[in-house]
Design an enzyme around this catalytic site. Structure first.
Site, short mmCIF file in Angstrom:
data_model
loop_
_atom_site.label_atom_id
_atom_site.label_comp_id
_atom_site.label_asym_id
_atom_site.label_seq_id
_atom_site.Cartn_x
_atom_site.Cartn_y
_atom_site.Cartn_z
N ARG A 77 0.85 -1.19 0.00
CA ARG A 77 0.00 0.00 0.00
C ARG A 77 0.89 1.24 0.00
NH1 ARG A 77 -3.51 -2.76 -1.63
NH2 ARG A 77 -5.58 -3.14 -0.76
N HIS A 114 -1.05 0.22 -9.93
CA HIS A 114 -1.71 -0.74 -9.04
C HIS A 114 -2.31 -1.92 -9.84
CE1 HIS A 114 -3.67 -1.03 -4.80
NE2 HIS A 114 -3.41 -2.23 -5.29
N GLU A 136 -3.61 7.52 -5.15
CA GLU A 136 -3.80 6.78 -6.39
C GLU A 136 -5.04 7.35 -7.07
OE1 GLU A 136 -3.86 2.57 -5.69
OE2 GLU A 136 -1.84 2.59 -4.84
C1 DGY Z 1 -5.67 -6.00 -3.06
O1 DGY Z 1 -6.44 -6.92 -3.39
O2 DGY Z 1 -5.58 -5.57 -1.93
C2 DGY Z 1 -4.83 -5.44 -4.15
O3 DGY Z 1 -4.11 -4.35 -3.76
C3 DGY Z 1 -5.70 -5.16 -5.36
O4 DGY Z 1 -5.04 -5.68 -6.44
#
Ligand code: DGY
Length: 331
Positions: free
Chosen positions: A239, A287, A268
């Protein structure tokens, strides 16, 4: 008996959407961009179920506007967009999609690591822009992988899968941090659990797989980058807010570390004028870690199964707050 009402906050693959539509009255947000907080509140106010994405904030205000809501099924493994204690307090079940995106995410971690280490983005851009003048003995020199040391910050499923690829593929020695030891990593990958400072000082590659929560926010800042080798490559597929981005930009600019590969940023999307894009030693993906056809289909199936179990009063296959079982809102 009336069919449950469900709001799906973005179009997800049919493998999940069709299963939900077969059993519920479904309102699907049709736009590419997420609904605003106000619109989201309005759309869930009479709903029994919500399919949320990591771009949708599920907080107390939203929950209070939706008194019938029984389940929030997050189309992601991470659920830092959901205020889980607020859901539990209101007896709302929360589901997520772990497991099915482990391999796809580990593949992107390795892709970013290779790309940043071998300056692929930078050299490909140079070639396209006419800066490939000849075969250069000293041009675009990167870092070797074979036999080097990999530091995994957060040895969960995705950290393990990333380490497995790099240990078995490139013979990397693996160091890791985790709240408790990982016997599997120690047995299968000869991995060694160390303190974060030791991991930073000894690793040639640092790959972040930690959960995002108040205690991990900004855990990579100037002090951490200073502890890393000047040849180190930093990768984040977890993250964005785990990293202090101005500190990362400075570390990349000043040569405190060699390069970085990011699949996640804060915010983002990262605006095109952001300083990180201007750095040749930083590669940024939008992402995409779970973005394969099979993975997104599997996420959609799991997300639908969580949603349907939630509206039916059954145990969720992937239940983030099972402690709500005794008090959950019933159909
Ligand atoms: C998640 O599933 O948490 C990812 O970051 C999305 O691809």
């Amino acid at each position: 008996m009336p069919r449950p009402k469900v709001f799906v906050a973005r179009r997800i693959p049919d493998e999940g959407l069709n299963a939900i539509s077969a059993a519920c009255d479904v309102d699907v947000w049709p736009n590419q961009l997420p609904p605003s907080a106000d619109v989201l509140r309005e759309r869930v106010k009479d709903c029994d179920g919500l399919v949320s994405l990591l771009t949708d904030r599920v907080d107390a205000a939203l929950l209070d506007a939706a008194p019938r809501l029984k389940v929030v099924s997050n189309f992601a493994v991470g659920f830092n967009n959901v205020d889980v204690p607020a859901c539990t307090q209101r007896s709302v079940c929360v589901g997520n999609t772990p497991g099915v995106l482990t391999d796809a995410t580990a593949d992107i971690a390795v892709t970013l690591l290779l790309n940043a280490a071998r300056r692929l983005g930078e050299s490909a851009n140079d070639a396209k822009a006419g800066r490939w003048l000849t075969w250069e003995p000293l041009g675009w020199l990167g870092q070797d992988l074979a036999g080097r040391t990999l530091g995994i910050v957060g040895m969960g499923r995705i950290g393990f899968a990333t380490a497995k690829r790099l240990h078995h593929g490139w013979g990397m020695k693996v160091l890791y941090t985790k709240r408790s030891a990982s016997p599997e990593a120690e047995k299968e990958l000869s991995a060694k659990r160390v303190e974060l400072d030791e991991l930073l000082a000894q690793s040639d590659f640092v790959s972040v797989h930690a959960d995002m929560n108040p205690s991990t926010k900004g855990m990579f800042s100037a002090a951490q980058f200073k502890k890393m080798k000047r040849t180190a490559v930093f990768v984040n597929t977890a993250r964005g807010p785990l990293v202090d981005q101005p500190a990362l930009a400075e570390a990349l600019r000043s040569g405190t570390i060699f390069a970085a590969g990011l699949d996640v940023t804060e915010p983002e999307p990262l605006p095109p004028e952001h300083e990180l894009y201007a750095l040749p030693n930083c590669v940024i993906a939008p992402h995409i870690a779970s973005a394969t056809i099979d993975t997104r289909n599997a996420m959609a199936r799991l997300c639908a199964n969580n949603l349907l179990a939630g509206v039916r009063g059954e145990p969720l296959p992937n239940w983030v707050n099972p402690d709500v079982a005794a008090t959950r809102r019933k159909a």
